[in-house]
Design a protein around this motif. Sequence first.
Motif, PDB file in Angstrom:
ATOM      1  N   VAL A 124       0.842  -1.197   0.000  1.00 32.00           N
ATOM      2  CA  VAL A 124       0.000   0.000   0.000  1.00 32.00           C
ATOM      3  C   VAL A 124       0.880   1.252   0.000  1.00 32.00           C
ATOM      4  CG1 VAL A 124      -1.821   1.249   1.201  1.00 32.00           C
ATOM      5  CG2 VAL A 124      -1.770  -1.250   1.278  1.00 32.00           C
ATOM      6  N   PRO A 125       0.685   2.157  -0.947  1.00 29.04           N
ATOM      7  CA  PRO A 125       1.512   3.365  -1.014  1.00 29.04           C
ATOM      8  C   PRO A 125       1.173   4.356   0.089  1.00 29.04           C
ATOM      9  CG  PRO A 125      -0.225   3.473  -2.654  1.00 29.04           C
ATOM     10  CD  PRO A 125      -0.301   2.101  -2.044  1.00 29.04           C
ATOM     11  N   LEU A 126       2.106   5.247   0.385  1.00 30.66           N
ATOM     12  CA  LEU A 126       1.865   6.275   1.400  1.00 30.66           C
ATOM     13  C   LEU A 126       0.887   7.323   0.893  1.00 30.66           C
ATOM     14  CD1 LEU A 126       5.487   6.801   2.770  1.00 30.66           C
ATOM     15  CD2 LEU A 126       3.627   5.496   3.807  1.00 30.66           C
ATOM     16  N   GLU A 127       0.886   7.576  -0.408  1.00 33.36           N
ATOM     17  CA  GLU A 127      -0.030   8.538  -1.023  1.00 33.36           C
ATOM     18  C   GLU A 127      -0.878   7.826  -2.067  1.00 33.36           C
ATOM     19  OE1 GLU A 127       2.043  11.891  -2.564  1.00 33.36           O
ATOM     20  OE2 GLU A 127       2.830  12.514  -0.615  1.00 33.36           O
ATOM     21  N   LEU A 128      -2.138   8.215  -2.149  1.00 35.23           N
ATOM     22  CA  LEU A 128      -3.080   7.539  -3.037  1.00 35.23           C
ATOM     23  C   LEU A 128      -3.920   8.555  -3.793  1.00 35.23           C
ATOM     24  CD1 LEU A 128      -4.074   4.676  -3.775  1.00 35.23           C
ATOM     25  CD2 LEU A 128      -5.751   4.881  -1.950  1.00 35.23           C
TER      26      LEU A 128
END
Length: 232
Positions: A136-140
């Motif tokens: 899961v990325p830190l920014e979405l």
Amino acid sequence: GQWFQFVTEERLQCSQTNQVKYKKAIASALSLVIPMHKATNLAKVEASKNKKSKTGEETVLPSIPFQACLEASIGGEDSAVQTIVDYLSPATNQRGIATQTTYLASFPKYLLVQLRRYVVSEIDYTPKKLNCEVNVPLELDLSQYKSVGLREHEVELPDVDEPSSSGADSDIVNQLKAMGFDENLCKHAALNNANADAALTWIFENSENPVYLVPPEAAPAPQNAAKDNTAS
């Protein structure tokens, strides 16, 4: 709860007429499928399986990009389009094929994500867990999945009530699905109860029974099921 709520919009297209229908629903969690074939380390996974058989070492888990989960679940990508067979078209009153795609009509302040780690085998209807890692990325950025509603060239399907093929109350099913529960489990809960509150209690008591992970019309009679929670 309102900080987690958002609105989804389902686009259904009848293949017989190419007419469409849009339907909005309130959700509290974004439920995503896990496309195992999109793992970025398939070669290492296979190599580790062969190595484990010789040395007994732990196998390498498939690594699935979070973006792949999004593309397989929402938006206009081919992988996210669901096919509905035996669809009764309100335009022709004949059965055929329809396609359904889910978009986001609004965004929550805080997004809860449910990864569907449990799937049902299409061969024998037995449940199995997907053992993998999802990065899961830190920014979405979800802007590409934003619904635009009815397009200028689209024609809407006639507005008629469509009964559920299972006979389950669609309102109860949609409320439970918005909480992130499996659709087939929600249908069974709706069939066994008269309202959403009772159906939710029923889910907590029966969610581990694999019988309820298959469509009601295909499920065998369950054993030792919890009693009906229908309100008196």
